[in-house]
Design an enzyme around this catalytic site. Structure first.
Site, mmCIF file in Angstrom:
data_model
loop_
_atom_site.group_PDB
_atom_site.id
_atom_site.type_symbol
_atom_site.label_atom_id
_atom_site.label_comp_id
_atom_site.label_asym_id
_atom_site.label_seq_id
_atom_site.Cartn_x
_atom_site.Cartn_y
_atom_site.Cartn_z
ATOM 1 N N TYR A 6 0.734 -1.265 0.239
ATOM 2 C CA TYR A 6 0.189 0.019 0.316
ATOM 3 C C TYR A 6 1.352 1.221 -0.174
ATOM 4 C CZ TYR A 6 1.241 -0.122 5.153
ATOM 5 O OH TYR A 6 2.386 -0.528 6.204
ATOM 6 N N GLU A 212 -17.556 13.071 -10.008
ATOM 7 C CA GLU A 212 -17.441 11.613 -9.813
ATOM 8 C C GLU A 212 -17.987 11.263 -8.147
ATOM 9 O OE1 GLU A 212 -17.335 9.702 -12.122
ATOM 10 O OE2 GLU A 212 -16.848 10.291 -13.289
#
Length: 288
Positions: A6, A212
């Protein structure tokens, strides 16, 4: 073995060369937790909370474990480590899988550090310096009518061409008041999603983030590789739904935007597939 990364081990990041020969099982993996910016050029994952932290799952050779442990400051014989390595269930579009993940040892010490925006280290690094980018539109943003009404037509005037996202499929996995909205999800290697590629500025990027619902948690930005007739375009911006729901028929006006944007631009076969899928969803919705 599977490894969930990550931070600096992700593709394009500073330590990716350690696992660069590993295959990627999932480029859109996630785990519940919080991601903090340590201020030292790497993030810290805390397994606490109900929000997602985003990363990738790589298929890594077991022989790399000592090198990875050294990078992360982990020694299983030591009681005081910087990180500890543990196996956790990691969510992907293809289902949950078990993978190794390095988690910060002293979690409480991170709470004074800032949370990583978007809970995505790669997007955080990219967004801090981006000025322009190629953008892959696969849904209603293929159509310029709403973009023009928003006064953004000029920002989307540079059409690079048609592109294909491999090993993905398109569905309608977020429900709003009037119906579903489009999403792209990782799938079998034979699946492909076609779309329009625009070269856009930071102004257009910020418009897309607002449209979005990035800051309200609807979609999240992703950087993907798109295939074109001229070759592969890397780190192309697109968006995917954060909390994926059951496939839901979109409203008529939204379907119209998608088909209008795709007609005579995407391949005839893909256009027919879009029409067919929308027709099936609408019929199923009407029969409920």
């Amino acid at each position: 073995m599977k490894l969930f990364v990550y931070g600096t081990l992700r593709k394009g990041q500073s330590n990716n060369q350690i696992i660069e020969n590993a295959s990627i099982f999932s480029a859109q993996a996630r785990i519940k937790g919080k991601l903090y910016d340590t201020g030292y050029g790497y993030p810290a994952l805390v397994l606490k909370g109900d929000t997602y932290v985003f990363g990738e799952i790589h298929e890594v050779d077991d022989k790399l474990l000592p090198k990875l442990d050294m990078l992360e400051g982990y020694d299983e014989s030591r009681s005081d480590n910087l990180y500890y390595r543990t196996k956790k269930k990691i969510e992907t579009d293809k289902g949950a899988v078990e993978a190794w993940v390095y988690v910060i040892e002293h979690q409480h010490e991170q709470e004074s550090n800032p949370l990583v925006p978007f809970q995505d280290w790669s997007i955080y690094q990219w967004y801090a310096s981006v000025k322009e980018v190629n953008y892959f539109a696969y849904g209603s943003c293929m159509d310029l009518e709403r973009i023009e009404k928003a006064g953004m037509k000029q920002e989307f005037s540079n059409v690079v061409g048609i592109g294909t996202l491999d090993s993905h499929t398109m569905d309608y996995l977020i429900s709003q008041n009037d119906g579903g909205r489009a999403d792209i999800i990782e799938s079998d290697v034979t699946d492909k999603v076609e779309g329009i590629i625009y070269a856009v500025s930071k102004k257009a990027i910020d418009y897309l983030f607002h449209r979005e619902g990035v800051h309200s948690g609807n979609y999240r930005p992703i950087l993907i590789n798109i295939q074109t007739e001229q070759g592969t375009l890397k780190e192309v911006l697109s968006f995917t739904v954060i909390h994926k729901e059951t496939s839901c028929a979109p409203p008529k006006h939204y379907s119209t935007e998608i088909l209008r944007g795709a007609k005579d631009r995407l391949s005839a076969g893909y256009y027919k597939k879009l029409e067919k899928n929308l027709d099936i969803l609408t019929k199923n919705s009407n029969n409920r």
